[in-house]
Design a protein around this motif. Structure first.
Motif, PDB file in Angstrom:
ATOM      1  N   VAL A 153       0.654  -1.310  -0.183  1.00 59.53           N
ATOM      2  CA  VAL A 153      -0.015   0.040   0.077  1.00 59.53           C
ATOM      3  C   VAL A 153       0.893   1.275   0.043  1.00 59.53           C
ATOM      4  O   VAL A 153       1.804   1.394   0.722  1.00 59.53           O
ATOM      5  N   ARG A 154       0.650   2.106  -0.951  1.00 54.00           N
ATOM      6  CA  ARG A 154       1.414   3.375  -1.060  1.00 54.00           C
ATOM      7  C   ARG A 154       1.075   4.303   0.155  1.00 54.00           C
ATOM      8  O   ARG A 154      -0.232   4.425   0.248  1.00 54.00           O
ATOM      9  N   LYS A 155       2.116   4.917   0.870  1.00 53.11           N
ATOM     10  CA  LYS A 155       1.674   5.754   1.618  1.00 53.11           C
ATOM     11  C   LYS A 155       1.274   6.920   1.101  1.00 53.11           C
ATOM     12  O   LYS A 155       1.701   7.484   0.038  1.00 53.11           O
ATOM     13  N   ARG A 156       0.158   7.615   1.646  1.00 58.14           N
ATOM     14  CA  ARG A 156      -0.052   8.754   1.049  1.00 58.14           C
ATOM     15  C   ARG A 156       0.739  10.213   1.460  1.00 58.14           C
ATOM     16  O   ARG A 156       1.162  10.309   2.413  1.00 58.14           O
ATOM     17  N   PRO A 157       1.314  10.814   0.499  1.00 60.61           N
ATOM     18  CA  PRO A 157       2.207  12.010   0.815  1.00 60.61           C
ATOM     19  C   PRO A 157       1.636  12.913   2.018  1.00 60.61           C
ATOM     20  O   PRO A 157       0.623  13.107   1.902  1.00 60.61           O
ATOM     21  N   LYS A 158       2.602  13.402   2.642  1.00 59.21           N
ATOM     22  CA  LYS A 158       2.079  14.330   3.644  1.00 59.21           C
ATOM     23  C   LYS A 158       1.749  15.773   3.004  1.00 59.21           C
ATOM     24  O   LYS A 158       2.219  15.959   1.792  1.00 59.21           O
ATOM     25  N   PRO A 159       1.077  16.576   3.612  1.00 62.12           N
ATOM     26  CA  PRO A 159       0.632  17.845   2.900  1.00 62.12           C
ATOM     27  C   PRO A 159       2.084  18.633   2.633  1.00 62.12           C
ATOM     28  O   PRO A 159       2.976  18.697   3.589  1.00 62.12           O
ATOM     29  N   GLY A 160       1.999  19.044   1.420  1.00 61.71           N
ATOM     30  CA  GLY A 160       3.290  19.884   0.821  1.00 61.71           C
ATOM     31  C   GLY A 160       4.381  18.811   0.346  1.00 61.71           C
ATOM     32  O   GLY A 160       5.031  19.298  -0.436  1.00 61.71           O
ATOM     33  N   GLU A 161       4.152  17.537   0.517  1.00 64.86           N
ATOM     34  CA  GLU A 161       5.152  16.484   0.322  1.00 64.86           C
ATOM     35  C   GLU A 161       5.045  16.486  -1.234  1.00 64.86           C
ATOM     36  O   GLU A 161       6.183  16.249  -2.009  1.00 64.86           O
ATOM     37  N   ARG A 162       3.795  16.147  -1.808  1.00 62.33           N
ATOM     38  CA  ARG A 162       3.756  15.865  -3.193  1.00 62.33           C
ATOM     39  C   ARG A 162       4.118  17.318  -4.016  1.00 62.33           C
ATOM     40  O   ARG A 162       4.604  16.870  -5.183  1.00 62.33           O
ATOM     41  N   ARG A 163       3.844  18.513  -3.551  1.00 61.33           N
ATOM     42  CA  ARG A 163       4.148  19.688  -4.196  1.00 61.33           C
ATOM     43  C   ARG A 163       5.832  19.445  -4.430  1.00 61.33           C
ATOM     44  O   ARG A 163       6.248  19.688  -5.574  1.00 61.33           O
ATOM     45  N   VAL A 164       6.427  19.284  -3.333  1.00 57.94           N
ATOM     46  CA  VAL A 164       8.009  19.274  -3.535  1.00 57.94           C
ATOM     47  C   VAL A 164       8.473  18.059  -4.625  1.00 57.94           C
ATOM     48  O   VAL A 164       9.316  18.181  -5.333  1.00 57.94           O
ATOM     49  N   GLN A 165       7.710  17.076  -4.341  1.00 62.01           N
ATOM     50  CA  GLN A 165       8.157  15.891  -5.448  1.00 62.01           C
ATOM     51  C   GLN A 165       7.887  16.212  -6.864  1.00 62.01           C
ATOM     52  O   GLN A 165       8.938  16.123  -7.775  1.00 62.01           O
ATOM     53  N   ILE A 166       6.875  17.005  -7.148  1.00 56.30           N
ATOM     54  CA  ILE A 166       6.536  17.484  -8.463  1.00 56.30           C
ATOM     55  C   ILE A 166       7.784  18.527  -8.864  1.00 56.30           C
ATOM     56  O   ILE A 166       8.319  18.201 -10.001  1.00 56.30           O
ATOM     57  N   LEU A 167       8.017  19.493  -8.011  1.00 55.97           N
ATOM     58  CA  LEU A 167       9.348  20.424  -8.281  1.00 55.97           C
ATOM     59  C   LEU A 167      10.608  19.655  -8.500  1.00 55.97           C
ATOM     60  O   LEU A 167      11.329  19.956  -9.476  1.00 55.97           O
ATOM     61  N   GLN A 168      10.852  18.557  -7.790  1.00 57.87           N
ATOM     62  CA  GLN A 168      11.973  17.751  -7.815  1.00 57.87           C
ATOM     63  C   GLN A 168      12.001  17.197  -9.025  1.00 57.87           C
ATOM     64  O   GLN A 168      13.012  16.991  -9.959  1.00 57.87           O
ATOM     65  N   ALA A 169      10.816  16.245  -9.611  1.00 55.24           N
ATOM     66  CA  ALA A 169      10.721  15.775 -10.820  1.00 55.24           C
ATOM     67  C   ALA A 169      10.915  16.546 -12.249  1.00 55.24           C
ATOM     68  O   ALA A 169      11.900  16.421 -12.900  1.00 55.24           O
ATOM     69  N   LEU A 170      10.380  18.176 -11.875  1.00 56.26           N
ATOM     70  CA  LEU A 170      10.524  18.969 -12.977  1.00 56.26           C
ATOM     71  C   LEU A 170      12.151  19.194 -13.094  1.00 56.26           C
ATOM     72  O   LEU A 170      12.429  19.332 -14.122  1.00 56.26           O
ATOM     73  N   ALA A 171      12.697  19.743 -12.041  1.00 53.77           N
ATOM     74  CA  ALA A 171      14.144  19.949 -11.968  1.00 53.77           C
ATOM     75  C   ALA A 171      14.953  18.919 -12.673  1.00 53.77           C
ATOM     76  O   ALA A 171      16.134  18.987 -13.464  1.00 53.77           O
ATOM     77  N   THR A 172      14.767  17.663 -12.407  1.00 52.72           N
ATOM     78  CA  THR A 172      15.358  16.508 -12.759  1.00 52.72           C
ATOM     79  C   THR A 172      15.259  16.239 -14.534  1.00 52.72           C
ATOM     80  O   THR A 172      16.240  15.937 -14.909  1.00 52.72           O
ATOM     81  N   MET A 173      13.903  16.438 -14.568  1.00 56.17           N
ATOM     82  CA  MET A 173      13.721  16.380 -16.300  1.00 56.17           C
ATOM     83  C   MET A 173      14.623  17.498 -16.999  1.00 56.17           C
ATOM     84  O   MET A 173      14.960  17.121 -18.098  1.00 56.17           O
TER      85      MET A 173
END
Length: 213
Positions: A24-44
């Motif tokens: 079962v995937r853990k639900r991201p904490k508030p604000g965590e998904r936002r950081v993940q999105i920005l990190q993924a964009l920077a990596t791309m």
């Protein structure tokens, strides 16, 4: 086949995996998904020669739907603004630390230039944002904001150099030198991004600064 064989079947390869509880995937904490999105964009953005990044490609990398992205950002422009905010906060925090610890003058200005060059070298994806390569087809306000970023950097350098009293006309001299240093920073970052991150911006940095300062 006997009844006993049906009651007690021999284990087959992979049987344990078949009956194991699903992860079962853990639900991201508030604000965590936002950081993940920005990190993924920077990596791309770190991929040399990367084309314009679409929200579909970004969502695929994160294994979420595009709708999930828009729950955290109203638009792709807001995602880029998130990266720009990170750049601004990181760089100007470091500039403040340098100006607090180092005496004003050429050495202080050199430290600021070196810090910016090192920041870009460690964050190639951010470098493409800073020089505008990643913003070509995006909202015009993003490029304007990066222009303002370098204006602030130049103002910081001018302040460092104006306090030295090294020239007969310190204000004019400081403005010229700050302009040259800022152009040097932008040029090194552009070369780094457009070489596919092969030409390090820190190449001959000390010797270059010695000539300018």
């Amino acid at each position: 086949m006997s009844h006993a064989e049906l009651d007690s079947p021999e284990p087959t390869p992979g049987a344990e995996a078949a009956v194991a509880p699903a992860v079962v995937r853990k639900r991201p904490k508030p604000g965590e998904r936002r950081v993940q999105i920005l990190q993924a964009l920077a990596t791309m953005l770190e991929q040399p020669g990367a084309e314009r990044i679409t929200t579909a490609a970004l969502a695929a990398r994160l294994e979420v739907s595009e709708a999930a992205l828009y729950r955290h950002f109203a638009s792709k422009a807001q995602m880029f603004e998130g990266l720009i905010e990170f750049i601004e906060q990181s760089v100007f925090t470091l500039i403040n630390q340098i100006t607090e610890r180092e005496p004003a003058g050429s050495a202080q200005a050199g430290r600021i230039v070196g810090m910016l060059i090192q920041f870009a070298e460690k964050n190639p994806g951010m470098t493409r944002v800073m020089v505008g390569d990643a913003l070509v087809f995006e909202n015009e306000r993003l490029q304007q904001r990066m222009n303002q970023f370098f204006d602030k950097v130049e103002a910081s350098l001018k302040q460092c150099l104006r306090s030295t009293g090294e020239a007969a006309t310190p204000t004019v001299d400081a403005a010229v030198r700050a302009s040259v240093l800022t152009a040097f920073i932008v040029g090194r970052l552009q070369r780094f991004a457009r070489s596919g991150f092969k030409r390090a911006p820190s190449e001959h940095l000390e010797a270059s600064l010695a000539r300018m300062l």
